[in-house]
Design a protein around this motif. Structure first.
Motif, PDB file in Angstrom:
ATOM      1  N   GLY A 199      35.385  23.763 -17.320  1.00  0.00           N
ATOM      2  CA  GLY A 199      34.388  24.681 -18.165  1.00  0.00           C
ATOM      3  C   GLY A 199      33.725  25.548 -17.025  1.00  0.00           C
ATOM      4  N   THR A 200      32.830  26.461 -17.471  1.00  0.00           N
ATOM      5  CA  THR A 200      31.850  27.122 -16.784  1.00  0.00           C
ATOM      6  C   THR A 200      30.497  27.171 -17.431  1.00  0.00           C
ATOM      7  OG1 THR A 200      32.659  29.438 -16.947  1.00  0.00           O
ATOM      8  CG2 THR A 200      33.586  28.143 -15.127  1.00  0.00           C
ATOM      9  N   PHE A 201      29.600  27.284 -16.910  1.00  0.00           N
ATOM     10  CA  PHE A 201      28.142  27.781 -17.536  1.00  0.00           C
ATOM     11  C   PHE A 201      27.448  28.693 -16.191  1.00  0.00           C
ATOM     12  CE2 PHE A 201      27.206  23.835 -15.450  1.00  0.00           C
ATOM     13  CZ  PHE A 201      25.660  23.877 -14.840  1.00  0.00           C
ATOM     14  N   SER A 202      27.071  29.566 -16.820  1.00  0.00           N
ATOM     15  CA  SER A 202      26.247  30.655 -16.017  1.00  0.00           C
ATOM     16  C   SER A 202      25.065  31.220 -16.436  1.00  0.00           C
ATOM     17  CB  SER A 202      27.190  31.606 -15.633  1.00  0.00           C
ATOM     18  OG  SER A 202      27.633  32.696 -16.677  1.00  0.00           O
ATOM     19  N   PHE A 203      24.013  31.578 -15.868  1.00  0.00           N
ATOM     20  CA  PHE A 203      23.091  32.091 -16.374  1.00  0.00           C
ATOM     21  C   PHE A 203      22.305  33.027 -15.230  1.00  0.00           C
ATOM     22  CE2 PHE A 203      22.049  27.845 -15.004  1.00  0.00           C
ATOM     23  CZ  PHE A 203      20.809  28.146 -14.376  1.00  0.00           C
ATOM     24  N   THR A 204      21.449  33.988 -15.550  1.00  0.00           N
ATOM     25  CA  THR A 204      20.959  34.852 -14.315  1.00  0.00           C
ATOM     26  C   THR A 204      19.619  34.516 -14.128  1.00  0.00           C
ATOM     27  OG1 THR A 204      20.090  36.606 -16.315  1.00  0.00           O
ATOM     28  CG2 THR A 204      22.545  36.788 -15.327  1.00  0.00           C
ATOM     29  N   GLU A 205      18.854  33.825 -14.847  1.00  0.00           N
ATOM     30  CA  GLU A 205      17.344  33.443 -14.421  1.00  0.00           C
ATOM     31  C   GLU A 205      17.064  32.257 -15.086  1.00  0.00           C
ATOM     32  OE1 GLU A 205      12.836  35.518 -14.799  1.00  0.00           O
ATOM     33  OE2 GLU A 205      14.726  36.951 -15.688  1.00  0.00           O
TER      34      GLU A 205
END
Length: 215
Positions: A199-205
């Protein structure tokens, strides 16, 4: 290169260290963790600590077995673990794995978890994680990160550790998210699971702690 560091946490919380004793591994003992490694048949190349948690007889064994021993005064500004991690980061390994860093005193636990921030705060390209017999803990900065299913640690939690998390997106999870704002102190992302092998997890800040656990 991978550096494995064993501290003096409760022995019953340790995973099987033999699983992590591979080629091109550098073992480091911290305080009583040095003696624990020797007892388990793993001779650390380096040792750090004030060694106030070992007997004089045990310290004699450590001195005899370990080639590079750095003994410090108990009155110092860093914990024994931080001294070992500072040295390890200077070696520029790809990964530092910390064992014996959970259980026992809560001040030691929270201090060790906080030390996981060092590579991110110092902009060092080294991953670092805490491993015990039930959990793996690591920290990631903003970006997209892949994550692989682990059958023995299927529960995955995401915890903000430095302010809010912006636009958290989880793909391949039982409970997916899309561009979700996660404030500091939220328990929204506790006990998720992967439904695929990856899976993936992403965030910008923000800075996010990832905890992988088993019952």
């Amino acid at each position: 290169m991978i550096i494995n560091i064993l501290a003096g946490g409760p022995i019953d919380l340790l995973p099987s260290l033999e699983k992590y004793d591979k080629e091109n591994i550098v073992w480091v003992g911290v305080d009583r963790g040095v003696f624990t490694l020797i007892q388990k048949g793993i001779i650390p190349q380096y040792a750090f600590g004030d060694f106030d948690s070992v007997s004089s007889e045990e310290l004699a064994v450590i001195r005899e077995q370990v080639g590079d021993l750095q003994k410090f005064s108990p009155e110092k500004d860093e914990t024994d673990m931080e001294l070992a991690i500072n040295w390890a980061l200077q070696q520029e390994p790809t990964l530092i794995q910390l064992f014996g860093a959970t259980g026992g005193r809560l001040d030691h636990l929270f201090a060790n978890v906080q030390l996981l921030l060092k590579p991110i705060l110092q902009n060092i390209n080294t991953e670092m994680e805490i491993i015990d017999n039930k959990n793996t803990i690591y920290i990631r900065s903003a970006g997209e990160h892949s994550i692989q299913k682990m059958n023995d640690r299927k529960y995955i939690s995401f915890v903000p550790v430095s302010g809010a998390i912006s636009r958290l997106t989880l793909v391949g999870f039982k409970y997916p998210l899309k561009d979700c704002h996660i404030p500091l102190g939220s328990t929204l992302c506790i006990s998720n699971e992967l439904i695929n092998d990856y899976g993936t997890f992403s965030f910008t800040e923000g800075i996010l702690m990832v905890i992988r656990s088993r019952d």
